[in-house]
Design a protein around this motif. Structure first.
Motif, PDB file in Angstrom:
ATOM      1  N   ASN A 121     -45.129  59.305  67.399  1.00  0.00           N
ATOM      2  CA  ASN A 121     -46.318  58.635  66.811  1.00  0.00           C
ATOM      3  C   ASN A 121     -46.070  59.015  65.328  1.00  0.00           C
ATOM      4  N   HIS A 122     -45.054  59.345  64.769  1.00  0.00           N
ATOM      5  CA  HIS A 122     -44.939  59.473  63.293  1.00  0.00           C
ATOM      6  C   HIS A 122     -45.652  60.725  62.771  1.00  0.00           C
ATOM      7  N   ASN A 123     -45.783  61.717  63.476  1.00  0.00           N
ATOM      8  CA  ASN A 123     -46.393  62.950  63.158  1.00  0.00           C
ATOM      9  C   ASN A 123     -45.507  63.676  62.408  1.00  0.00           C
ATOM     10  N   ILE A 124     -45.866  64.857  61.645  1.00  0.00           N
ATOM     11  CA  ILE A 124     -44.967  65.557  60.868  1.00  0.00           C
ATOM     12  C   ILE A 124     -44.637  67.023  61.762  1.00  0.00           C
ATOM     13  N   LEU A 125     -43.474  66.862  62.424  1.00  0.00           N
ATOM     14  CA  LEU A 125     -42.772  67.637  63.481  1.00  0.00           C
ATOM     15  C   LEU A 125     -43.167  69.078  63.026  1.00  0.00           C
ATOM     16  N   GLY A 126     -42.666  69.336  61.957  1.00  0.00           N
ATOM     17  CA  GLY A 126     -42.679  71.001  61.717  1.00  0.00           C
ATOM     18  C   GLY A 126     -44.064  71.456  61.584  1.00  0.00           C
ATOM     19  N   HIS A 127     -44.940  70.755  61.453  1.00  0.00           N
ATOM     20  CA  HIS A 127     -46.526  70.811  61.218  1.00  0.00           C
ATOM     21  C   HIS A 127     -47.117  71.175  62.576  1.00  0.00           C
ATOM     22  N   LEU A 128     -46.557  70.863  63.847  1.00  0.00           N
ATOM     23  CA  LEU A 128     -46.982  70.642  65.179  1.00  0.00           C
ATOM     24  C   LEU A 128     -46.611  71.870  65.890  1.00  0.00           C
ATOM     25  N   SER A 129     -47.454  72.125  66.780  1.00  0.00           N
ATOM     26  CA  SER A 129     -47.276  73.428  67.672  1.00  0.00           C
ATOM     27  C   SER A 129     -45.902  72.913  68.621  1.00  0.00           C
ATOM     28  N   LYS A 130     -45.442  73.908  69.119  1.00  0.00           N
ATOM     29  CA  LYS A 130     -44.048  73.642  69.985  1.00  0.00           C
ATOM     30  C   LYS A 130     -44.385  72.740  70.830  1.00  0.00           C
ATOM     31  N   LEU A 131     -45.559  72.789  71.637  1.00  0.00           N
ATOM     32  CA  LEU A 131     -45.788  71.851  72.621  1.00  0.00           C
ATOM     33  C   LEU A 131     -45.948  70.546  72.308  1.00  0.00           C
ATOM     34  N   GLN A 132     -46.655  70.332  71.022  1.00  0.00           N
ATOM     35  CA  GLN A 132     -46.826  68.868  70.415  1.00  0.00           C
ATOM     36  C   GLN A 132     -45.502  68.293  69.783  1.00  0.00           C
ATOM     37  N   TYR A 133     -44.423  69.187  69.357  1.00  0.00           N
ATOM     38  CA  TYR A 133     -43.530  68.476  68.744  1.00  0.00           C
ATOM     39  C   TYR A 133     -42.564  68.255  69.778  1.00  0.00           C
ATOM     40  N   THR A 134     -42.447  69.124  70.948  1.00  0.00           N
ATOM     41  CA  THR A 134     -41.582  68.922  72.029  1.00  0.00           C
ATOM     42  C   THR A 134     -41.949  67.382  72.713  1.00  0.00           C
ATOM     43  N   LYS A 135     -43.158  67.304  72.789  1.00  0.00           N
ATOM     44  CA  LYS A 135     -43.856  65.790  73.380  1.00  0.00           C
ATOM     45  C   LYS A 135     -43.222  64.812  72.645  1.00  0.00           C
ATOM     46  N   GLU A 136     -43.560  65.042  71.243  1.00  0.00           N
ATOM     47  CA  GLU A 136     -42.930  63.925  70.300  1.00  0.00           C
ATOM     48  C   GLU A 136     -41.584  63.432  70.349  1.00  0.00           C
ATOM     49  N   ILE A 137     -40.884  64.471  70.378  1.00  0.00           N
ATOM     50  CA  ILE A 137     -39.619  64.233  70.382  1.00  0.00           C
ATOM     51  C   ILE A 137     -38.907  63.604  71.555  1.00  0.00           C
TER      52      ILE A 137
END
Length: 304
Positions: A222-238
């Motif tokens: 979703n083009h979110n800034i990965l480093g600004h997300l929680s671990k759960l959030q960036y894991t889902k994004e990736i």
């Protein structure tokens, strides 16, 4: 360094470091001067793009990210062409030029945008502000009036929004952009066939992947800034982005680009997750000398 002419392109190429260039979109012709769409020149016109590619072809040698692992590879006058987001204009206007000069390249895909032909969160705000006729708006989010009486003022506000969003933590920027539009009592479409907004579809991606020049990489879901997300959030994004690319695009993904790509857009935990997903490299939007110690901190020159 932002590269916006041939002189700067020459300066970046003539070094002992590998030069990695970041493009976003290529369009047929420049946007009307009265519009603020594309005010940051994220999409360059096809003639200018061809001048850049012709110069690079005549003065250097294009390689791929896979070539950097060759221990005998020397990087003087070597370059890599990259595109972010997955715009359809990469296929329509950029690919014919790249084929003409036989230049390999990689396109980093934001999978949800491609899957649903979505307009990015910031482009939706650009569209809304561009068509806004009011000279002044009030924002409850920012607790202040927003001056929009001129093109200059609109651009000042959009730059403010870009910087503000880059500071937000644990927030889906697509959700925030919708809240902001409602706050300002503005609207923007979620999808478009415009050359500035239309994304590649899976059929085009599969077709392009069959040529010997185009490679694809991941660029989040979703083009979110990965480093600004929680671990759960960036894991889902990736993981979701990689799954979509491998399953819907039938792609063997080996490379990744961090959305926005600045210092805090990624971290060591994110790099470890990418490694566990069999990703080999990560590119940034930083423009200093290459970090030779890590293929997950490769810097790029932004070309406009």
């Amino acid at each position: 360094m932002i590269v916006n002419n041939l002189e700067k392109l020459k300066k970046t190429l003539n070094s002992n470091d590998l030069s990695i260039y970041l493009f976003h979109g290529v369009i047929k012709k420049k946007i009307k001067n009265t519009s603020i769409r594309n005010y940051n020149l994220k999409h360059i016109d096809q003639n200018k793009f061809e001048k850049y590619i012709k110069f690079l072809s005549n003065n250097g040698k294009a390689i791929t990210l896979n070539d950097i692992f060759n221990k005998n590879q020397k990087f003087k006058n070597k370059y890599i062409i990259t595109f972010d987001d997955g715009f359809y204009n990469n296929y329509k206007y950029a690919l014919p030029v790249l084929k003409k000069y036989n230049v390999p390249h990689i396109i980093y895909i934001t999978t949800n945008y491609v899957d649903k032909n979505l307009i990015s969160w910031i482009d939706r705000i650009d569209i809304a502000i561009n068509k806004c006729k009011k000279k002044m708006l009030y924002s409850n989010i920012f607790k202040k009036k927003i001056e929009l009486s001129s093109k200059k003022n609109k651009i000042i506000f959009l730059n403010f929004i870009r910087n503000y969003c880059k500071s937000l933590k644990k927030i889906d920027l697509n959700v925030f952009s919708e809240l902001l539009l409602k706050d300002l009592k503005l609207s923007a479409p979620t999808t478009s066939k415009s050359d500035l907004d239309k994304k590649l579809d899976w059929n085009h991606i599969i077709k392009m992947n069959k040529n010997n020049l185009t490679e694809f990489g991941g660029h989040s879901h979703n083009h979110n800034i990965l480093g600004h997300l929680s671990k759960l959030q960036y894991t889902k994004e990736i993981t979701k982005s990689i799954d979509f690319l491998r399953n819907k695009g039938n792609l063997k993904i080996k490379h990744y680009a961090y959305p926005e790509g600045f210092e805090t857009s990624f971290n060591n935990e994110i790099i470890r997750l990418l490694k566990r997903s069999n990703i080999l490299t990560g590119v940034t939007t930083l423009m200093k000398k290459q970090n030779k110690k890590s293929p997950f901190k490769l810097n790029r020159f932004f070309v406009i």
